[in-house]
Design a protein around this motif. Sequence first.
Motif, short mmCIF file in Angstrom:
data_model
loop_
_atom_site.label_atom_id
_atom_site.label_comp_id
_atom_site.label_asym_id
_atom_site.label_seq_id
_atom_site.Cartn_x
_atom_site.Cartn_y
_atom_site.Cartn_z
N SER A 183 0.83 -1.19 0.00
CA SER A 183 0.00 0.00 0.00
C SER A 183 0.87 1.25 0.00
N GLY A 184 0.31 2.33 -0.48
CA GLY A 184 1.03 3.59 -0.49
C GLY A 184 0.11 4.73 -0.86
N ARG A 185 0.69 5.90 -1.07
CA ARG A 185 -0.07 7.10 -1.36
C ARG A 185 0.26 7.62 -2.75
N ALA A 186 -0.80 7.95 -3.49
CA ALA A 186 -0.65 8.61 -4.77
C ALA A 186 -0.23 10.06 -4.53
N PRO A 187 0.20 10.77 -5.56
CA PRO A 187 0.55 12.18 -5.36
C PRO A 187 -0.56 13.00 -4.71
N ASP A 188 -1.82 12.71 -5.02
CA ASP A 188 -2.92 13.47 -4.43
C ASP A 188 -3.34 12.93 -3.06
N ASN A 189 -2.54 12.01 -2.53
CA ASN A 189 -2.71 11.44 -1.19
C ASN A 189 -3.78 10.37 -1.09
N ARG A 190 -4.37 9.96 -2.20
CA ARG A 190 -5.30 8.84 -2.15
C ARG A 190 -4.54 7.56 -1.78
N LEU A 191 -5.19 6.72 -0.98
CA LEU A 191 -4.60 5.45 -0.56
C LEU A 191 -4.76 4.44 -1.69
N VAL A 192 -3.66 3.79 -2.06
CA VAL A 192 -3.66 2.82 -3.16
C VAL A 192 -3.11 1.49 -2.65
N HIS A 193 -3.86 0.41 -2.84
CA HIS A 193 -3.38 -0.94 -2.60
C HIS A 193 -3.00 -1.54 -3.95
N PHE A 194 -1.82 -2.16 -4.05
CA PHE A 194 -1.37 -2.67 -5.35
C PHE A 194 -0.70 -4.02 -5.19
N THR A 195 -0.71 -4.79 -6.28
CA THR A 195 -0.10 -6.11 -6.28
C THR A 195 1.40 -6.01 -6.00
N LYS A 196 1.88 -6.85 -5.12
CA LYS A 196 3.28 -6.81 -4.74
C LYS A 196 4.17 -7.17 -5.92
N PRO A 197 5.10 -6.30 -6.30
CA PRO A 197 5.99 -6.61 -7.43
C PRO A 197 6.92 -7.78 -7.11
N ALA A 198 7.45 -8.38 -8.17
CA ALA A 198 8.36 -9.51 -7.98
C ALA A 198 9.67 -9.06 -7.34
N GLU A 199 10.12 -7.86 -7.69
CA GLU A 199 11.37 -7.35 -7.12
C GLU A 199 11.15 -6.75 -5.75
N ASP A 200 12.23 -6.60 -5.02
CA ASP A 200 12.17 -6.08 -3.66
C ASP A 200 11.73 -4.61 -3.67
N VAL A 201 10.76 -4.30 -2.82
CA VAL A 201 10.25 -2.93 -2.71
C VAL A 201 10.25 -2.54 -1.24
N ARG A 202 10.75 -1.34 -0.96
CA ARG A 202 10.85 -0.87 0.42
C ARG A 202 9.96 0.36 0.64
N PRO A 203 9.48 0.60 1.85
CA PRO A 203 8.80 1.86 2.12
C PRO A 203 9.69 3.03 1.74
N GLY A 204 9.10 3.99 1.03
CA GLY A 204 9.85 5.12 0.51
C GLY A 204 10.17 4.98 -0.96
N ASP A 205 10.17 3.75 -1.50
CA ASP A 205 10.34 3.56 -2.93
C ASP A 205 9.06 3.96 -3.66
N VAL A 206 9.17 4.13 -4.97
CA VAL A 206 8.02 4.57 -5.78
C VAL A 206 7.69 3.51 -6.81
#
Length: 505
Positions: A413-436
Amino acid sequence: MRPRTLVGAMSAKTYEVRTYGCQMNVHDSERLSGLLEGAGYVRAPEGADGDADVVVFNTCAVRENADNKLYGNLGRLAPMKTKRPGMQIAVGGCLAQKDRDTIVSRAPWVDVVFGTHNIGKLPVLLERARIQEEAQVEIAESLEAFPSTLPTRRESAYAAWVSISVGCNNTCTFCIVPALRGKEKDRRPGDILAEVEALVAEGVCEITLLGQNVNAYGSDIGDREAFSKLLRACGNVEGLERVRFTSPHPRDFTDDVIAAMAQTPNVMPQLHMPLQSGSDPILKAMRRSYRQERFLGIIEKVRAAIPHAAISTDIIVGFPGESEEDFQQTLHAVREARFANAFTFQYSKRPGTPAAEMDGQIPKEVVQERYVRLVALQEEISWEENKKQVGRTLEVMVAEGEGRKDGATHRLSGRAPDNRLVHFTKPAEDVRPGDVVTVEITYAAPHHLLAEGAAKSVRRTRAGDAWEKRNAAQAAKPAGVMLGLPRIGVPEPLPAAAAPGCGCD
């Protein structure tokens, strides 16, 4: 010079800070934690529930039944303190500023009471209470230091609050905050930008400019365009990807601010601006210095300059004297403004405010019925506005702790530029909080968006590096030494469980 440590690492005393109310209090609590850790304390484990050597209540006087909640919590800690020799309890924040003379008399087991203007004194007051073995009550009448100049223990490695002003010059009849936080006092632009640059150097990529009335910034330093200049200056900070601010006031929302938002790429297309009521007579009774036409005019200008802006608001239902016709005007304003989200409140008396003594107090059942209608309307609009996002490709900054079902759904989960909450499918590669992560929106609900397909791209960021470094440092510490590092996550976002500002901006 390094701060004096009270105790050794293996026997460090623990602390817990409980925060109530607005984002200003959240920011203050980060400073309280920083002060305590500078004095040698370590954070108690999450869920300690009072099982700590020092428990600090950072209170709010705006929320309904704030005092009852405080004394109830203090009462639950009394027997725990009896069983734990040396335990200390401190009460600060707006309610402490307001009820300075009654807290210790009602809860004599409290050790320290401090106000909104002198949070930097907490470690000294705790030590004084311990040595003298009596409660210390110290309430400053004016600001001693801006919160952002005090030591901090930020709750996020990649997003941060930056206080640009404290206090408020407004006299809204439902609000007691100006009496507790004082008149507006602005920080110098150079000090603000120095803090922003220092945060970015540490890996922070998103900052939220914070003030009780954030776009009135400059009134204390004699520059009416100071806030728009500050936004543009933030746009020149290399490595700063996202700039937000909360909460502005319609009275001070000028065209130069709209232009700065539209023309500064890292200022996000998001605006939280409190409406409070759509009725001109009620706005007058509230001492709000704008009317419905002025408010809707601002919304129209913002959307003309920033077509994809998400706009949210605060609304009070059942203010004294509110008729059905007045309430219908609020519903009309909501339909016209088409807010992405609204924080809605049922009016309740706040001791010490002019509104509490007004004639025409509305029966609870009437307020409740209107509230239900307003929420239903806003839910409908929020869903319709979110459906417009389906098919759009958005850059989502990954967060931690925003998606309660992420583990079960294998999503992030994360925030779009307009601050809407977005849930998205976990990518195959490693993703950390703060990444885009760049995703395409496939579904919309009233309070979140969903991207069910594969991510289009993943961008590793310095913010993600900072998060990873912070977690690695935690894991590398020897067992048995409790560091009390925080749950990582962005500052409480919009929309959030608690309203931005104090709900009365």
